[in-house]
Structure formats: C-alpha cells, structure tokens
Design a protein around this motif. Structure first.
Motif, short mmCIF file in Angstrom:
data_model
loop_
_atom_site.label_atom_id
_atom_site.label_comp_id
_atom_site.label_asym_id
_atom_site.label_seq_id
_atom_site.Cartn_x
_atom_site.Cartn_y
_atom_site.Cartn_z
N ILE A 5 37.18 36.62 46.74
CA ILE A 5 38.46 37.14 46.58
C ILE A 5 39.41 36.27 47.10
N HIS A 6 40.52 36.02 46.36
CA HIS A 6 41.64 35.12 46.74
C HIS A 6 42.13 35.45 47.99
N ALA A 7 42.37 34.63 48.86
CA ALA A 7 42.98 34.67 50.24
C ALA A 7 44.23 35.45 50.27
N HIS A 8 45.17 35.24 49.17
CA HIS A 8 46.23 35.89 49.06
C HIS A 8 46.26 37.36 49.14
N GLU A 9 45.05 37.99 48.42
CA GLU A 9 44.97 39.43 48.43
C GLU A 9 44.92 39.82 49.80
N LEU A 10 44.28 39.10 50.71
CA LEU A 10 43.94 39.67 52.18
C LEU A 10 45.26 39.33 52.82
N LEU A 11 46.01 38.34 52.57
CA LEU A 11 47.34 38.16 53.27
C LEU A 11 48.16 39.45 52.92
N ASN A 12 48.23 39.74 51.67
CA ASN A 12 49.22 40.80 51.18
C ASN A 12 48.68 42.07 51.86
N LEU A 13 47.50 42.38 52.07
CA LEU A 13 46.99 43.60 52.68
C LEU A 13 47.56 43.74 54.01
N ILE A 14 47.41 42.53 54.97
CA ILE A 14 47.81 42.40 56.17
C ILE A 14 49.37 42.38 56.25
N GLY A 15 49.97 41.95 55.31
CA GLY A 15 51.49 42.37 55.19
C GLY A 15 51.92 43.65 54.85
N GLN A 16 50.94 44.51 54.58
CA GLN A 16 51.40 45.86 54.31
C GLN A 16 51.35 46.74 55.39
N GLN A 17 50.62 46.20 56.59
CA GLN A 17 50.54 46.90 57.84
C GLN A 17 51.60 47.12 58.69
N SER A 18 51.75 48.10 59.18
CA SER A 18 53.09 48.42 60.28
C SER A 18 52.98 47.75 61.44
N GLU A 19 51.66 47.49 62.07
CA GLU A 19 51.21 47.02 63.48
C GLU A 19 50.48 45.83 63.36
N PRO A 20 50.67 44.87 64.23
CA PRO A 20 49.59 43.76 64.50
C PRO A 20 48.43 44.33 64.28
N THR A 42 40.68 29.80 48.67
CA THR A 42 42.08 29.42 48.58
C THR A 42 42.23 28.23 47.67
N CYS A 43 43.33 27.60 47.36
CA CYS A 43 43.15 26.28 46.68
C CYS A 43 42.59 24.96 47.42
N ARG A 44 42.25 25.33 48.63
CA ARG A 44 41.79 24.00 49.62
C ARG A 44 40.32 24.61 50.03
N LEU A 45 40.00 25.81 50.00
CA LEU A 45 38.59 26.40 50.75
C LEU A 45 38.10 27.39 49.68
N ASP A 46 36.74 27.16 49.78
CA ASP A 46 35.87 28.26 48.95
C ASP A 46 34.94 28.81 49.81
N ASP A 47 34.30 30.07 49.38
CA ASP A 47 33.16 30.66 49.97
C ASP A 47 33.47 30.66 51.40
N GLN A 48 34.46 31.40 51.88
CA GLN A 48 34.83 31.72 53.34
C GLN A 48 34.63 33.16 53.77
N SER A 49 34.01 33.21 55.10
CA SER A 49 33.66 34.53 55.52
C SER A 49 35.28 35.17 56.10
N ILE A 50 35.12 36.35 56.49
CA ILE A 50 36.50 36.90 56.83
C ILE A 50 36.86 36.04 58.15
N GLU A 51 36.09 35.71 59.10
CA GLU A 51 36.60 34.97 60.23
C GLU A 51 36.75 33.83 60.08
N GLN A 52 36.27 33.03 58.96
CA GLN A 52 36.68 31.62 58.46
C GLN A 52 38.15 31.74 57.99
N ILE A 53 38.41 32.52 57.18
CA ILE A 53 39.45 32.78 56.46
C ILE A 53 40.62 33.25 57.45
N VAL A 54 40.51 33.85 58.37
CA VAL A 54 41.44 34.34 59.27
C VAL A 54 41.79 33.04 60.15
#
Length: 80
Positions: A5-20, A42-54
C-alpha cells in the motif's frame, strides 16, 4: 504475499480521524482498512511494516506527536 500500500493512503486515513491516534490505534485502523499483513511503500522505502512506516512518518514530520498519539502534519505533506 501481502498487498503493498502506498503510504499516502495511510496518511490520508490518519488525517480523516478527529482525535490523535496511538500507535496501537493506527495498527488497528490500518489492519481494518488494508489487512493485517499489509506492507507499505513510499518513493524512498519499500516493504515497510506499520511500525516502520509510522517511525518514518515521524522522522519526516508527516505526523506529529500530540498528547499520547499522533496527528497528521498538514504543513509538511507532499502533493504526489
């Protein structure tokens, strides 16, 4: 093999939340949306776990710590 999954999809999902979100909440949200075994790229990284991408998001200031969670840092988002 898990879906990549492109990391922007996860960023968009995080951005849709109303609370931290805590890391655990981000993990649950990502698993619900993308599957428990999803990997991220991402354009810099590949095959990242959720922990790694955060960790990458924090390093690149794409998300910012707020209280005990994270919020999207709109001021530091790229447009691709």
């Amino acid at each position: 093999m898990s879906e990549s999954i492109h990391a922007h999809e996860l960023l968009n999902l995080i951005g849709q939340q109303s609370e931290p979100l805590t890391l655990d909440q981000i993990k649950v949200l990502a698993a619900d949306q993308f599957g428990a075994e999803a990997r991220f790229f991402t354009c810099r990284l590949d095959d990242q776990s959720i922990e790694q991408i955060v960790t990458f998001f924090v390093k690149m200031q794409k998300v910012a710590p707020q209280g005990e969670g994270y919020v999207l840092n709109l001021g530091n988002m790229c447009s691709h």
